[in-house]
Design a protein around this motif. Structure first.
Motif, PDB file in Angstrom:
ATOM      1  N   UNK A 123       0.823  -1.204   0.000  1.00 48.64           N
ATOM      2  CA  UNK A 123       0.000   0.000   0.000  1.00 48.64           C
ATOM      3  C   UNK A 123       0.865   1.265   0.000  1.00 48.64           C
ATOM      4  N   UNK A 124       2.182   1.084   0.141  1.00 46.15           N
ATOM      5  CA  UNK A 124       3.084   2.231   0.084  1.00 46.15           C
ATOM      6  C   UNK A 124       3.719   2.584   1.410  1.00 46.15           C
ATOM      7  N   UNK A 125       3.593   1.688   2.399  1.00 45.47           N
ATOM      8  CA  UNK A 125       4.202   1.906   3.719  1.00 45.47           C
ATOM      9  C   UNK A 125       5.033   0.675   4.067  1.00 45.47           C
ATOM     10  N   UNK A 169     -10.768   4.674  -2.358  1.00 41.75           N
ATOM     11  CA  UNK A 169      -9.318   4.847  -2.343  1.00 41.75           C
ATOM     12  C   UNK A 169      -8.908   5.610  -3.599  1.00 41.75           C
ATOM     13  N   UNK A 170      -7.936   6.496  -3.447  1.00 44.25           N
ATOM     14  CA  UNK A 170      -7.471   7.266  -4.589  1.00 44.25           C
ATOM     15  C   UNK A 170      -6.995   6.338  -5.705  1.00 44.25           C
ATOM     16  N   UNK A 171      -7.361   6.689  -6.926  1.00 41.28           N
ATOM     17  CA  UNK A 171      -6.958   5.989  -8.146  1.00 41.28           C
ATOM     18  C   UNK A 171      -7.725   4.681  -8.375  1.00 41.28           C
ATOM     19  N   UNK A 172      -8.741   4.389  -7.558  1.00 32.53           N
ATOM     20  CA  UNK A 172      -9.511   3.152  -7.779  1.00 32.53           C
ATOM     21  C   UNK A 172     -10.982   3.521  -7.957  1.00 32.53           C
ATOM     22  N   UNK A 173     -11.430   3.597  -9.207  1.00 32.95           N
ATOM     23  CA  UNK A 173     -12.795   4.025  -9.570  1.00 32.95           C
ATOM     24  C   UNK A 173     -13.166   5.255  -8.746  1.00 32.95           C
ATOM     25  N   UNK A 174     -12.261   6.219  -8.754  1.00 34.04           N
ATOM     26  CA  UNK A 174     -12.382   7.428  -7.948  1.00 34.04           C
ATOM     27  C   UNK A 174     -13.092   8.523  -8.753  1.00 34.04           C
ATOM     28  N   UNK A 228      -6.788   4.686 -12.354  1.00 35.85           N
ATOM     29  CA  UNK A 228      -5.424   4.407 -12.808  1.00 35.85           C
ATOM     30  C   UNK A 228      -4.876   3.128 -12.204  1.00 35.85           C
ATOM     31  N   UNK A 229      -5.435   2.705 -11.056  1.00 35.99           N
ATOM     32  CA  UNK A 229      -4.985   1.465 -10.425  1.00 35.99           C
ATOM     33  C   UNK A 229      -5.510   0.228 -11.156  1.00 35.99           C
ATOM     34  N   UNK A 250       5.226   5.077 -19.640  1.00 35.90           N
ATOM     35  CA  UNK A 250       5.032   6.520 -19.733  1.00 35.90           C
ATOM     36  C   UNK A 250       5.203   7.235 -18.394  1.00 35.90           C
ATOM     37  N   UNK A 251       5.027   6.507 -17.291  1.00 39.37           N
ATOM     38  CA  UNK A 251       5.052   7.116 -15.960  1.00 39.37           C
ATOM     39  C   UNK A 251       5.829   6.224 -14.992  1.00 39.37           C
ATOM     40  N   UNK A 252       6.338   6.792 -13.895  1.00 46.11           N
ATOM     41  CA  UNK A 252       7.045   5.961 -12.914  1.00 46.11           C
ATOM     42  C   UNK A 252       6.123   5.015 -12.157  1.00 46.11           C
ATOM     43  N   UNK A 253       4.824   5.357 -12.059  1.00 44.45           N
ATOM     44  CA  UNK A 253       3.873   4.528 -11.328  1.00 44.45           C
ATOM     45  C   UNK A 253       2.443   4.939 -11.689  1.00 44.45           C
ATOM     46  N   UNK A 254       1.475   4.120 -11.260  1.00 44.88           N
ATOM     47  CA  UNK A 254       0.083   4.420 -11.588  1.00 44.88           C
ATOM     48  C   UNK A 254      -0.416   5.667 -10.863  1.00 44.88           C
ATOM     49  N   UNK A 255       0.189   5.969  -9.694  1.00 46.17           N
ATOM     50  CA  UNK A 255      -0.230   7.163  -8.948  1.00 46.17           C
ATOM     51  C   UNK A 255       0.038   8.438  -9.754  1.00 46.17           C
TER      52      UNK A 255
END
Length: 457
Positions: free
Chosen positions: A148-150, A316-321, A335-336, A437-442
Motif C-alpha cells: 500500500x506504500x508503507x 481509495x485514490x486511483x480506484x474508480x475514484x 489508474x490502479x 510513460x510514468x514511474x507509477x500508476x499514482x
C-alpha cells in the motif's frame, strides 16, 4: 518472534521504500546492512540521501555488481519486491546457501501483535485501507503496511502485543516467507497478472496461496467463492475458510442478493446492509466490503462498529475514484486498473455512455475479456502506450472498431474532453501498468485529476 541479527551482515537488494525500511530496522537491531543497487544510473549519494539520517554513516552501499568476496560473509539477503528470485544475483546468493527473506518476513520476525494479511490480483488496496480503518476504530492502534506504500519493516519495532497490523501483500512479497504467520488472511481473487515475473498461472496462484503459510484451523482465511482459483483453494486451505460471493447465495459466508449483503450460517441468513448505504461503487467494491466484514468479524470487532466505518468510508485514490463533473461529463480515475480484470471492474461500475482511456506497459496479459466487457457502455476507446496496437488487434477480433490512437497522454485527455457529450463519462482505466510513460500508476492518475480539475465548469 525475534531473529538475532546483531553483528551480522545483511544484504538489502534495492534502495526503494522497502529497502530503506529494511535498512532502518536492521540498523536498530544491531545488524550490519549492506545495500546493493544494481541500477548503475543511481549514485551512492542518491541512495545515501534516501536513508534515514541515522543510517547514512554506518551503511555500506554497493552500486552495480556485488563480488563473491563481498558475498562471502553475508548472513541474510532481503531483496526488494521488484527483484525476481530468479535474477542472476539472487541465483548466485542461492548457490551460496545464503538465506533469503522478503521484507515482510524480515519485519514479521521483529513485529508484535496480531497480523491481518490481504492479497489478491485486484481490490487489495481498497480492502486493506477499509480493514485498517475498522481496526483503528475498534482497537485504537493499528498499522496499515505493505504494498500500500508503507514499509512494514519501517514500523515493525514500534509494535507491541496490543497492536493490529493490516498488510497489503503482493505476490512478489510472498515469494520468500518462512516464519510469517497471519491470524487472519484473505485472497480476494486470482486472475492473470505479472506473468512476465511468475511465468505461469500455477506459479502465480501458488505465491498468492503463500499468504496462508503457517496458518492453522485456529486462524481464518477469507476467500472469493466466485473465483475458480480461490474457491478450489478453499478445500486445501490450512485455515478456517470464510467465503464471500456476489453471484451465489451461500449456505455459509457472505453474499450479495439484489442490493443487500447477507451473512449466512448453516443456511440461516441475516441481512447486514444495503449497498446504497456505502459510498463505494461497483460490484468489485461490494466484494471488497464483504471481505472486510468477514475479516473484521474474525478479529472479534462488533458488527455495529464495522458498519459504521463502512458507511463513512470513501473510495481509495486511483480506484474508480470520482474526480469531478465538468460540462455535464463525469470523470473517473481508475489508474490502479493495471490489468484487464481490474479494468473490467471499472467498466462495470459505469452506468452511462463512457469514453475509456486504455493502454500502457505490456505485462504479457490478454485483453479479450476486457474488450468483451464493453457491451453498450464503452462508446469510444482511446489507446495510448506500448500496448495500443496489441489492444487494437484484440478489438478488431471482437468486432469493436470505435477506437483511436493517441501518441501522448495529453493528446488523449484533450481528445476525450472534445469528444465527450453531456451525460457521458470519461474513465481512465488502462488495463495496463504505467511504466512505459510514468514511474507509477499514482503519477498517471494524478496527472488525469490535475487535467480534469483545471477544466472549466
Amino acid at each position: 518472534m525475534t531473529a538475532d541479527l546483531k553483528g551480522k551482515k545483511v544484504l538489502v537488494i534495492g534502495s526503494g521504500l522497502s529497502g530503506v525500511g529494511s535498512v532502518n530496522l536492521l540498523n536498530k537491531v544491531g545488524a550490519l546492512p549492506v545495500v546493493l543497487e544494481e541500477n548503475t544510473k543511481v549514485t551512492e549519494d542518491n541512495i545515501r540521501n534516501k536513508l534515514h539520517e541515522e543510517d547514512r554513516e554506518g551503511t555500506r552501499i554497493i552500486v552495480g555488481t556485488i563480488s563473491d568476496e563481498d558475498l562471502s560473509d553475508i548472513a541474510l539477503t532481503v531483496p526488494s519486491p521488484a527483484v525476481p528470485l530468479d535474477a542472476p544475483t539472487v541465483m548466485r546468493i542461492k548457490d551460496k546457501n545464503i538465506p533469503i527473506w522478503s521484507e515482510i518476513e524480515l519485519a514479521y520476525n521483529f513485529a508484535k501483535g496480531k497480523m491481518i494479511a490481504i492479497t489478491g490480483t485486484n481490490g487489495k488496496t481498497t480492502t486493506t485501507t477499509l480493514v485498517g480503518e475498522i481496526m483503528k476504530a475498534h482497537f485504537g492502534k493499528a498499522y496499515v503496511v505493505g504494498n500500500i506504500g508503507v514499509s512494514y519493516a519501517e514500523s515493525a519495532l514500534e509494535m507491541d502485543e496490543s497492536c493490529v497490523t493490516v498488510g497489503e501483500i503482493s505476490s512478489f512479497q510472498l515469494e520468500a516467507v518462512d516464519n510469517f504467520h497471519a491470524n487472519v488472511s484473505a485472497i480476494l481473487n486470482i486472475t492473470p497478472d505479472h506473468l512476465n515475473r511468475h511465468h505461469t498461472m500455477e506459479c502465480y496462484a501458488q505465491m498468492k496461496e503463500n499468504i496462508t503459510h503457517n496458518q492453522t484451523k485456529e486462524d481464518t482465511c477469507v476467500l472469493n467463492y466466485d473465483n475458480e482459483y480461490t474457491r478450489d483453494f478453499g478445500a486445501r486451505c490450512p485455515a478456517k475458510v470464510v467465503f464471500f460471493s456476489s453471484k451465489e447465495k451461500l449456505e455459509d459466508g457472505f453474499y450479495l442478493d439484489g442490493e443487500d449483503i447477507y451473512m449466512a450460517t448453516a443456511g440461516n441468513a441475516m441481512k447486514i446492509m444495503n449497498i446504497h448505504d456505502m459510498n463505494l461503487v461497483g460490484t468489485c467494491n461490494v466484494e471488497n466490503v464483504m471481505a472486510a466484514i468477514a475479516m473484521s468479524l474474525a478479529m472479534d470487532v462488533p458488527l455495529a462498529t464495522i458498519l459504521s466505518v463502512i458507511r463513512n468510508f470513501k473510495a481509495v485514490e486511483h480506484r474508480i475514484e470520482f474526480v469531478a463533473t465538468k460540462r455535464g461529463v463525469d470523470y473517473y480515475n481508475d489508474s490502479k486498473g493495471t490489468n484487464p480484470d481490474a479494468a473490467i471492474q471499472g467498466v462495470k461500475a459505469m452506468c452511462k455512455p463512457t469514453i475509456l482511456i486504455g493502454g500502457g506497459y505490456d505485462k504479457g496479459n490478454d485483453y479479450d475479456e476486457w474488450i468483451e466487457s464493453f457491451g453498450d457502455t464503452i462508446k469510444l476507446l482511446v489507446l495510448i502506450g506500448q500496448t495500443r496496437q496489441k489492444i487494437a488487434e484484440c478489438c478488431d477480433k471482437h468486432g469493436f472498431s470505435n477506437y483511436v490512437f493517441k501518441d501522448t497522454y495529453e493528446e488523449a485527455l484533450e481528445f476525450c474532453t472534445e469528444s465527450a457529450q453531456k451525460g457521458d463519462a470519461v474513465l481512465l482505466s488502462p488495463a495496463c501498468a504505467s511504466w512505459d510513460m510514468f514511474p507509477n500508476y499514482e503519477t498517471r492518475g494524478k496527472r488525469f485529476k490535475d487535467y480534469v480539475n483545471k477544466l472549466s465548469d
